[in-house]
Every structure is written in C-alpha cells, then in structure tokens.
Design an enzyme around this catalytic site. Sequence first.
Site, short mmCIF file in Angstrom:
data_model
loop_
_atom_site.label_atom_id
_atom_site.label_comp_id
_atom_site.label_asym_id
_atom_site.label_seq_id
_atom_site.Cartn_x
_atom_site.Cartn_y
_atom_site.Cartn_z
CG HIS A 168 0.87 1.56 5.20
ND1 HIS A 168 1.98 1.44 4.40
CD2 HIS A 168 -0.19 1.15 4.44
CE1 HIS A 168 1.61 1.00 3.21
NE2 HIS A 168 0.30 0.81 3.21
CG HIS A 212 1.59 -0.43 -1.06
ND1 HIS A 212 1.15 0.73 -1.64
CD2 HIS A 212 0.89 -0.59 0.08
CE1 HIS A 212 0.19 1.24 -0.88
NE2 HIS A 212 0.01 0.47 0.17
#
Lengths: 216, 216, 332, 332
Positions: free
Chosen positions: D57, D219
């Site tokens: 991320h 995700h």
Amino acid sequence: MAETVTLADAAPIATEIGAVIIENQGLLSEIDGATGDGDHGINMAKGFRLANERLGKKSFDLREGFATIGDTLLGDIGGSMGPLYGSFFTDMADSLEGSDKLDRDNFAAMLTAGEAGVVDLGEAKVGDKTLIDVLVPARDAFAAAAKDGKDFAASLEALKAASAEGLESTRDMVAKLGRAARLGERSRGTLDAGACSANLILQALADGLLKRLHAA
Amino acid sequence: MAETVTLADAAPIATEIGAVIIENQGLLSEIDGATGDGDHGINMAKGFRLANERLGKKSFDLREGFATIGDTLLGDIGGSMGPLYGSFFTDMADSLEGSDKLDRDNFAAMLTAGEAGVVDLGEAKVGDKTLIDVLVPARDAFAAAAKDGKDFAASLEALKAASAEGLESTRDMVAKLGRAARLGERSRGTLDAGACSANLILQALADGLLKRLHAA
Amino acid sequence: MNRVIDDPDQVTEGTLRGVLAAHPDLLVATDHPRVLRHAGDRPKGRVGIVTGGGSGHEPAFLGYVGPGLCDAVAVGEVFASPTAKSFHAAFKEADGGKGVACLYGNYAGDNMNVKMAAKLAAKDDITVRTVIANDDVASAPREEADKRRGVAGEILMWKAGGARAAEGADLDGVIASAQKAIDNTRSIGIGLSACTIPAAGKPNFTIEAGKMEVGIGHHGEHGIAVLPVAPAKEMAGLMLERILADLEFGGEDVSVLVSGLGATPLMELYLLYGHVDEILRAHRITPRFRFVGNYFTSLEMAGVSVTVTRLDEELDRLLRAPARSIGLTVAG
Amino acid sequence: MNRVIDDPDQVTEGTLRGVLAAHPDLLVATDHPRVLRHAGDRPKGRVGIVTGGGSGHEPAFLGYVGPGLCDAVAVGEVFASPTAKSFHAAFKEADGGKGVACLYGNYAGDNMNVKMAAKLAAKDDITVRTVIANDDVASAPREEADKRRGVAGEILMWKAGGARAAEGADLDGVIASAQKAIDNTRSIGIGLSACTIPAAGKPNFTIEAGKMEVGIGHHGEHGIAVLPVAPAKEMAGLMLERILADLEFGGEDVSVLVSGLGATPLMELYLLYGHVDEILRAHRITPRFRFVGNYFTSLEMAGVSVTVTRLDEELDRLLRAPARSIGLTVAG
Ligand SMILES: Nc1ncnc2c1ncn2[C@@H]1O[C@H](COP(=O)(O)OP(=O)(O)O)[C@@H](O)[C@H]1O
Ligand SMILES: Nc1ncnc2c1ncn2[C@@H]1O[C@H](COP(=O)(O)OP(=O)(O)O)[C@@H](O)[C@H]1O
Ligand SMILES: [Mg+2]
Ligand SMILES: [Mg+2]
Ligand SMILES: [Mg+2]
Ligand SMILES: [Mg+2]
C-alpha cells in the site's frame, strides 16, 4: 494401556503436527481458494515449517514444543492465522506449566485453554464456519467421554470422531467471519479451510498420543 | 491566359488547401503509421480545421488567409507540424506584405520564403525524407521554368510535376529526422507523411491559381 | 485500459482544471489557457525560469513550478510539444526584466516551438536563453550526445536553475548552473509495459509480458535492447553500468533519482533503490541526495528510470536550497 | 505483470532495505526486522504513535512515520497483517513512558494481532490504546459502521493523532483526536483493474476491461456495484453521493484526499479532483485541504479513492501542524 504420557515422550508430536500441515499445504489452500483468497495452506505451512526448523535445533518436551509453535506463529505469521493458532498453542503450553505428563484431565484442560484463546481473540461462535466448528465439538466430545468414565485413549477416539464431524459440519454453513463471509450464501457447500487445518492438527495430536498410550 | 491573380480573388485557395488536408486526414495518418506514430493526419486536420473555422468568420485575401493559417498552426498545434507549417505559411504571408496580387515573380519569392522558414527551423536537408523533399524540388522547378521564360501557368505546371516527383522520391529514402529516423533502414519503402501533406498543399495551391489564371 | 477521464480529447484541459483547483497557493491560470504561472509574485528583478512539454508525464512539467523552481510552464497535449505561442506566453509570464531561462527537454517539436517562441519574445524585448536537457544515455551514443533525449534529469536542471535564479544570479549564471546540472546528469529507463494516449485509444508500441525494454524513451521510443525481465538487482546493474560508463565518475558524491514510469508500485521503486544504493557504494560513490517516487512518468507505463547526478559544491548547494512544488519540496 | 522485484517471496524485505537506504534521516531499522522507527529521538515524555498493516500500500504505512506523524510502524507481508510480535516491538519502540496510541485499519488480522500485541505490551507496563479506522463507506451499511474497512482516511487519523501527540496531549487526548478525525472521515474507492500479489503470481480478483468496481477494497475486496466505466465526472458524482449521504454534512469546510490506487496516472487523479472540487462547492462545501496523489495504494491496481474529512477548529489546527514523512510533508 497407559493412562498418561510424559511430556518428554510426547515431544515428537509437536513436529508431527507440523509435518501433517506441511503435507496438506496444497489441500488447505485449495479449500481456502473456493471461498477465500487461497492462501491458508501457504500461511499455515510457512508457520509450521519455521516452527519445525526451530524445534529441530533443540531438545524439548511437548509443552516447550507447543510454546515454540505458538511463539513462531505469533512472531512470524501475520494475518489471522498467526494470532489465532498462535494463541491456541501458546495457551495450551501455558496450561501445561508445572506438569510433566499428560493425562485425561489435564489434556481436557489444555484443549479448553487453547480453544478459549482462539475464541477470546477471534470471537467466533459455533456455526460461523471457522476452525471453532472443529475445536469446540472436539473438546466437548472429549470432556463428555471423560465424564462418562471413558479412559484417556477412548476419550481421544471420541475427540477424533467429533473433530471429523465438526469439519464436515462446516460444509453446509454460511460463513459469518473472515474473507468467506462476504460471499454470503455462496460460501455454502464447501468445507472451511481453517476447520480443515484444525481437524488435521487435532487428529495428529490424538494419533500421536494414542500411539504412545498403546505402546506403553 | 492571365499572368496575375489578385490576392482578393485568390482568397478561397486558403480554405481549399485546408479542405484537401481534412479530406486526406486518414491517408496522412496511415502513411505516418508505417514509420512514425500515425498522427500526422490528426495533427494537420486539427490545425486546418481550426484555421478554416476562423477564416469562415471573416473576409480576407490570400495573404491574410495564409497569415491566419500560420498563426493557427503556431498557436494551436504543438509538436513539429505547428512550427514547421506555421512558419511556412507565416513566412509566405510576410513575403506578400505590400502586394495585392500574385505573379510569377512574387510567387517564386513567396515559395522561397516559406521553404526557408521550414529549413531555418527544422534544419532538414533534401534526402532526409521530410516535407523538404517536396518543397525544395517544387520551388526549384518553378524557378527554373520561370527562368526559361515559361509563363506563370506553365511554371505552376512544372511545380506540380516536381512536387509529385519529390513525394515519390521519398519512398526510397531512409529517414534521417523525426520519429521515422529511429527505424533506420526499415523506414525505406514507404512515402514520407510530411512530404505527402506538403504535396497536397502545393497541388491545391497550384490548382487554385491555375483555375483562376485560366478563368481570367 | 480503464481510465479516469471524460472526453479523451479533453484530458489536458481537465487535468489543468483539477491542478488549479487543488493548488491555488502554488499555481494560477494565465491569459493563455495552456500556460500556468507560479501563484506568488512574478519574478521581479531576477531571471525567470520557464519549462514546458507534453502532458502525460505528471508531475512533470507543471509539478515543478513553484518557489525555487520554475516560474511558468507551457503545457502541451498528451506526449506532444506545447505550441510556440504557449512557450511565448510562458516567457512573458516569467519575465521580470532580467531575461528568461527556458529549461526543457531535447525533442524535435519542443526545439522548434521554443525556437519560434524565442523569436516572438525577442520582438517583446524579452531575452530568452535555453538549456536543452539530454540526460538519456540510451537515446544516442556519446559522440552524438546532442541527439539524446531529456528525461527525468530535467528535474535536477530545474532545481539547479531555479535555485540559482532565487539566489539572484543573472541570466548567464542561471544558464550556466542549469547547464552544469544537466551536463553532470545521466538517466536511463526500463519499460515493462506500454501506455496508451487517451485520444489514440490504443498503445502505439508494445512490450510483451516477460520482456523489458532497456533504454525506453518517455513516450515509448525504442530502447537499446529488449531482454527477458531480469531480477531488480540485475536491472539496477544494467542501468548503472550504462550511466557510470558515460558519466566518467571520479569518486564524487551524487544525487540519485529513481522514478516510476506510472504504473510501477512504489514498493518496487524502493526495492530497486536498495540495489542502486548498494551498487553505487560498491563503486565508492555516495548517494547524498536520494529521490524515490513517481517524479517523471509516462501515463500508465510500467517501468522505472534511474538518474544520477555528479555533484560539486555548487550543485550540492543548489539542490539543498528550499523549493516548493507539487513534485518536489525541499524544506528551507 | 512485469515487475521490478527479485524473489517474489522477498519483496517486503527488499522494499524495507531500499526505504532505509533512501531515507536514513527519516527512518531507522530496529531490532525487529519488520519494525521501523522514526530516525529522530524516541518520543520521551509524550505519547507514542504506532501504525502498521500489510505492505503493498506504499507510501502507507511506513511512509507516514516521521515528525508530527507516527513514531514506529509494523510492516506485514504484502496485503497481510503484521505479526503480533511486530506490533509489540513497534509499541516498545514508540513508548516514551506516556503510553502508545496504535492507529490502524479495521481488518480481522490486524485487529487480532494488535490485540495480542497489546496483551504482550501490558506485561512490559506499556499502555496501548487503539483507534481503528473504518472510513470506507462502501464496506458495510451505516448501521454496521464497526464492520467497515479502514482505507486512505487513515492518513487523516495519523495526522491528527501525530499532531496532537506533538502538542503534548496525554493518551486520552491523542486517542480522542485520532478518533475524531476518523469519525469525521469517509472514503470510497473505484477499481479499474486488478493487481497481483507477487508471491501469488496471479490476481485473485478480476475487473473486466470496460468495467469499474465501485466501492472496491484496498485488496480487491468486492465493492457495491460493478458498472460500465463512467466518465470521470460521473465517477466523482457517484463517490461523493455515497460519502456526503453518510457524513451528514452540515456546511463545514473539509479536507479532500484523492488517491490513486497505484497504476492510475497523476493526470487522471487531478482530472477527477477537478470534478470533486466542483461538486463539493456546488453543495456549498469548501475543500480547505486538498491532497492529490498516490497516498494509499494497492500495488498496481488502477483506480482511485476519494476521502472527505469534515473539519472543525481542532482538526483544522491538527492538519495544519508541521509534519514530515515520505508520504506527507506539511511545512512548519
Ligand atoms: N474470527 C475468526 N475466528 C476463528 N477463525 C477464523 C476467524 N476468521 C477467520 N477464521 C478462519 O481463518 C480461515 C482462513 O485463514 P487464512 O486463509 O489463513 O487467512 P486469510 O483469511 O487472512 O487469508 C478461515 O477458513 C476460518 O476458519
Ligand atoms: N526537422 C524537420 N524538418 C522538416 N520536416 C520534418 C522534420 N521532422 C519531421 N518532419 C516531418 O514531420 C512528419 C511527421 O509529422 P507528424 O506526424 O505530424 O509529427 P510527429 O512526428 O511529431 O508525430 C514527417 O513525416 C516529416 O516529413
Ligand atoms: Mg486465506
Ligand atoms: Mg490471506
Ligand atoms: Mg506523427
Ligand atoms: Mg506525434
């Protein structure tokens, strides 16, 4: 037939459990893939491989073995499995503190401690389609058999049967927790991956103890 | 057969050139696609469409028409075509400053000015496989015809022939400038896109003048 | 390629609208729709810095306008040079009476448009001088360094020129520092996937899965070799080999910039930086400035570029000087 | 997907190595290989701030460690929670005797590992309290807001909590401000392409060409609708409709953060921001803070997220406070 196994004699069971998980890595990932992200086998095998490596380098009894597994899962495996199974093994090890052997009664206490650790952390209930659907009926069946006066070995056989049934029971459940939960009704019809690994662990543990009880 | 055309009468040629470019947009892009990035038609049509829009809103003579085309290309078309053809038209317009008609001599001067603007900026030489391979032989053929005493119309016919030949000559050249240059030998065998648009422009200009010379 | 756009022919307009709305403290519109100026005071009594280039490389070019960097920017269509008039308008916005340094990259279109624009500016009595970045070692052999393209090394040129202008140097001084920055800078890129100009709708080059194009240009221009994708460590080695051979490095400290080309995750850029750092140190070269991120991109192209700048005392001072912009901020 | 990696199982290690090499002034290694700490002095006599989460991320999470932000970070494998021991080690690194605020996102694994870690920390006499970001409006209905995921809104929580800790507030005060920041923050994402965990080698979800997944998780978790790709203006409308309905906005000013998910070009993020700004202003909502860039990504996923934070005087002050980190720098 013996009624106790020393923790020293039972030590190899710690690595036997790991071996079974590693052997079934593909199966576990495949089952997880049906409703989750398909990594349960990878996650579990990674943890138990590390634990077995560590255990290979020292001498230990079953309590220490479980402590090492718990520690490894908590220290090296992130995600949900690290803390859930980490607590399971750590709390089982903690419950053996001060004992040098396993018998019917402290085995029941040990299982209860492990299961409580998992519930405490994950807050899963029976029917949520998780590893709890194996751990709870298995522990209950063992306790009931013990209460009925069955010996350690017979109680372990009861545990084995309930564990397998618990696993099978997840097939028809709708997942309420974890990644599979987002599928709702579509999660019905396949086994739960965590329940599957829990069953493998309990079967290996029970088989290991039975072998030693019979041998004695 | 007349020997001059007033810039006022010749005014529509400015938009006729644009029309030809817009009409051939697909062809130009296709040719550019063979060795370049396939946008020559898009770039050119965008510029001439804008110029024709602007010309549609005012009255103008050929000098002012060319000035508007040059200004539009310089102001609204980036890349190489904006400045190259922008200079071409701007410098042609500048060379007509003070004239009110086109004849053989100031036409030759005009072409020379336009071509010089392109060379000054782009530094291309004959044989580099660019629009210069049309502009230079066309201008030279016109000048030679004029020197031979041919009249304006006949000199324009010489220009038309040389322009077409110039375009064809690019087919066997290896590009030395622009995007096509990176292909080296692989750029041989296809026409050059810029040469193609230059030929369209010169043919339209010459045809427009010939029509008016014949009509007079 | 799914995109966040409206009309594919209007992406540049939309981008400018968003940039102006997001950064009113940094950038303001001008009379020319394709020219943005720094929101602060116009440069007065100092050299103005202008840059410009095609859009699609964000944060380049407009992201390097701000205090200590550029004063105005000319914005082209995606991957196309701004017009001559845009550059000309930018020169007027940036002129503070001491001349304008136009610091841009070596592409045919940009060269021509800047040349035309400088001619137009001369009529307004604005002196324009240029530095043309040519840091891409892969785009031509060393003997033809003037044919090399400008890529992410332009950022170092802007930083050096902008800092020097802020110090109050005259046009000669600013040009000299910007030129020094680019002369001491070398870059090379590796492309891992193609990109698509929105108005075109399909990529005009391809990179196969499993292949990488070493030396790719910022618009997908052909590189020097198409190879199987190598581990990051080898990529770093390949890139630095070219750069170090070209830079004739003599043990000085350097600035290193690792830029993603658009679609490569930041984690991979850092992973590559780790190798770059290690290799440089093994050559006894110390990365004194380290930039890792999407500094100069090519739409959604996957890949990376590495830029190394050899430092001397002056360049060190200029890189350290305060600056603020979308793409680069150096605390004062 | 061609990547810049070495061994796919070692991308997190490689990333950390590169980050440490690139930012020695900002981040240092600790005894725990998956915990980084701010390079400055340890927090002493003030509350420490810890965050953590899966890698992939970037710049989240490690990119928000620095003065005025987090003190230490626990780093997980790609898209997987850090271990309990990592969080525990991070707590120890961040503890300055006044307790630790663990500010993280609402994911099952993170919840469990933080809970275990807090138990372990209690044995060291370190008080740990948590704020669990749940800003993603698309991840559960409003009545089940505690089931919502944390996404880019976490950045506002870190900023508020970090600023409050720097002001010298006690643990209650820091927790209250971080909680207030997240309670006033709503986010939603749109996914335009899938991404691949390097170790897995293939995406575990798909987004077809021409489709967008509204409400996608960081995700690739399923969103609320799969629709044909809409123009950017409609995307902005769709996203803000959800956010504004949920936030019960009463005319206050806001902070707006538009983040790319990894592969979407910066120009498209700005283009989207232009629409977001316009729609908000049409609702008489003024974007007082505006962040546009790759602030919280999902590997090479294409797409965007929009995060809106309702401001009061306190949040305004905390967002304005100086901070320095890879992902976010606010000049002092
Ligand atoms: N809260 C929970 N309590 C107990 N078990 C859980 C819980 N959440 C998920 N699980 C178990 O975790 C399993 C999935 O594990 P794994 O695939 O390794 O992790 P992840 O879901 O993070 O990919 C599920 O099959 C389920 O049995
Ligand atoms: N330096 C130059 N001088 C003259 N013409 C040039 C030069 N460079 C390129 N050209 C012409 O430009 C043409 C390509 O134009 P176009 O496709 O519109 O621009 P681009 O190459 O930027 O995509 C080539 O076919 C060639 O004729
Ligand atoms: Mg899983
Ligand atoms: Mg998982
Ligand atoms: Mg072209
Ligand atoms: Mg082109």
